[in-house]
Design a protein around this motif. Structure first.
Motif, PDB file in Angstrom:
ATOM      1  N   CYS A  76       0.802  -1.239   0.000  1.00  0.00           N
ATOM      2  CA  CYS A  76       0.000   0.000   0.000  1.00  0.00           C
ATOM      3  C   CYS A  76       0.823   1.272   0.000  1.00  0.00           C
ATOM      4  CB  CYS A  76      -0.912   0.027   1.218  1.00  0.00           C
ATOM      5  SG  CYS A  76      -2.049  -1.339   1.271  1.00  0.00           S
ATOM      6  N   GLY A  77       2.101   1.154   0.284  1.00  0.00           N
ATOM      7  CA  GLY A  77       2.937   2.350   0.348  1.00  0.00           C
ATOM      8  C   GLY A  77       2.686   3.205   1.579  1.00  0.00           C
ATOM      9  N   ILE A  78       2.221   2.581   2.652  1.00  0.00           N
ATOM     10  CA  ILE A  78       1.976   3.316   3.896  1.00  0.00           C
ATOM     11  C   ILE A  78       3.265   3.313   4.712  1.00  0.00           C
ATOM     12  CG2 ILE A  78       0.603   3.459   6.006  1.00  0.00           C
ATOM     13  CD1 ILE A  78      -1.578   1.847   4.555  1.00  0.00           C
ATOM     14  N   ASP A  79       3.710   4.491   5.094  1.00  0.00           N
ATOM     15  CA  ASP A  79       4.939   4.617   5.866  1.00  0.00           C
ATOM     16  C   ASP A  79       4.628   4.467   7.350  1.00  0.00           C
ATOM     17  OD1 ASP A  79       7.460   5.136   6.822  1.00  0.00           O
ATOM     18  OD2 ASP A  79       7.411   7.281   6.374  1.00  0.00           O
ATOM     19  N   PHE A  80       4.993   3.327   7.925  1.00  0.00           N
ATOM     20  CA  PHE A  80       4.752   3.085   9.338  1.00  0.00           C
ATOM     21  C   PHE A  80       5.949   3.459  10.212  1.00  0.00           C
ATOM     22  CE2 PHE A  80       1.782  -0.176   7.498  1.00  0.00           C
ATOM     23  CZ  PHE A  80       0.617   0.454   7.912  1.00  0.00           C
ATOM     24  N   THR A  81       6.899   4.201   9.666  1.00  0.00           N
ATOM     25  CA  THR A  81       8.044   4.652  10.439  1.00  0.00           C
ATOM     26  C   THR A  81       7.550   5.480  11.620  1.00  0.00           C
ATOM     27  OG1 THR A  81       9.291   4.781   8.386  1.00  0.00           O
ATOM     28  CG2 THR A  81      10.254   5.885  10.303  1.00  0.00           C
ATOM     29  N   LYS A 101      -9.067   7.195  -0.966  1.00  0.00           N
ATOM     30  CA  LYS A 101      -7.763   6.578  -0.697  1.00  0.00           C
ATOM     31  C   LYS A 101      -7.535   6.432   0.805  1.00  0.00           C
ATOM     32  CE  LYS A 101      -5.066   7.466  -4.788  1.00  0.00           C
ATOM     33  NZ  LYS A 101      -3.811   7.941  -5.339  1.00  0.00           N
ATOM     34  N   LYS A 102      -7.900   7.451   1.568  1.00  0.00           N
ATOM     35  CA  LYS A 102      -7.742   7.395   3.015  1.00  0.00           C
ATOM     36  C   LYS A 102      -8.592   6.262   3.602  1.00  0.00           C
ATOM     37  CE  LYS A 102      -7.096  12.405   3.532  1.00  0.00           C
ATOM     38  NZ  LYS A 102      -5.694  12.473   3.451  1.00  0.00           N
ATOM     39  N   VAL A 160      -3.177   8.820   4.462  1.00  0.00           N
ATOM     40  CA  VAL A 160      -2.651   8.337   3.179  1.00  0.00           C
ATOM     41  C   VAL A 160      -3.467   8.915   2.037  1.00  0.00           C
ATOM     42  CG1 VAL A 160      -2.342   6.278   1.752  1.00  0.00           C
ATOM     43  CG2 VAL A 160      -1.746   6.219   4.165  1.00  0.00           C
ATOM     44  N   GLY A 161      -2.777   9.395   1.037  1.00  0.00           N
ATOM     45  CA  GLY A 161      -3.464   9.855  -0.170  1.00  0.00           C
ATOM     46  C   GLY A 161      -4.063  11.242  -0.051  1.00  0.00           C
ATOM     47  N   GLN A 162      -4.549  11.718  -1.180  1.00  0.00           N
ATOM     48  CA  GLN A 162      -5.087  13.065  -1.277  1.00  0.00           C
ATOM     49  C   GLN A 162      -6.599  13.117  -1.094  1.00  0.00           C
ATOM     50  OE1 GLN A 162      -3.283  15.756  -1.557  1.00  0.00           O
ATOM     51  NE2 GLN A 162      -1.310  14.781  -1.856  1.00  0.00           N
ATOM     52  N   ASN A 163      -7.282  12.033  -1.415  1.00  0.00           N
ATOM     53  CA  ASN A 163      -8.743  12.089  -1.356  1.00  0.00           C
ATOM     54  C   ASN A 163      -9.305  11.126  -0.308  1.00  0.00           C
ATOM     55  OD1 ASN A 163      -9.113   9.461  -2.535  1.00  0.00           O
ATOM     56  ND2 ASN A 163      -8.724  10.350  -4.540  1.00  0.00           N
ATOM     57  N   LYS A 164     -10.580  11.313  -0.003  1.00  0.00           N
ATOM     58  CA  LYS A 164     -11.255  10.523   1.036  1.00  0.00           C
ATOM     59  C   LYS A 164     -11.259   9.030   0.726  1.00  0.00           C
ATOM     60  CE  LYS A 164     -14.734  12.798   3.677  1.00  0.00           C
ATOM     61  NZ  LYS A 164     -16.153  13.120   3.822  1.00  0.00           N
TER      62      LYS A 164
END
Length: 157
Positions: A112-117, A138-139, A132-136
């Motif tokens: 998903c490309g989610i940065d869990f750092t 994607k979030k 995450v993401g620009q729109n609702k």
């Protein structure tokens, strides 16, 4: 003196519009029981209700982990994690710290490309998914994936 033209009405004072709702009860309960809790759990209607509840309880550390069972004096042979046997089983260990869970989160991160750092709690993982993401859409999708991942880890642990 009572006027017959006036009609009594019920008003729910904790609701914003004077109407009763489960949402207003949840807000009232969370604010009174956990005033220090800055986290607001977003209920995602794309996942089953039981998944939302589990994640909410995980954030509040209200799941029957071995650590919590020990606090409640439930006799258990060991409080160590049954999967890695490296640490005491707590909510944070089950969902974040266990090497097995970390491998699952790495797959979710890559997919998903989610940065869990710098996310060391369940609350932080869920909050990160909401950014995450620009729109609702994607979030909400990222959030659903994280919530279902938490559910899956719980069911498999």
């Amino acid at each position: 003196m009572f006027r017959k033209s006036q009609v009594d009405t019920w008003v729910w004072k904790t609701g914003t519009d004077g109407e009763f709702s489960v949402k207003s009860i949840r807000r009232l309960w969370e604010s009174s029981k956990y005033p220090e809790l800055d986290y607001k759990h977003w209920w995602n209607n794309w996942v089953p209700l039981k998944v939302n509840f589990l994640c909410w309880r995980a954030v509040l550390n209200r799941l029957p982990s071995k650590q919590e069972l020990k606090k409640r004096q439930v006799p258990i042979p060991s409080t160590n994690c049954a999967i890695c046997n490296m640490a005491e089983e707590s909510c944070e260990h089950i969902f974040i710290q266990c090497s097995w869970a970390a491998d699952i989160w790495a797959l979710v991160r890559d997919w998903c490309g989610i940065d869990f750092t710098d996310t060391y709690t369940v609350e932080q993982r869920i909050s990160t998914s909401l950014k995450v993401g620009q729109n609702k859409k994607k979030k909400k999708t990222a959030n659903a994936i994280v919530l279902v991942t938490i559910w899956t880890i719980w069911k498999l642990s």
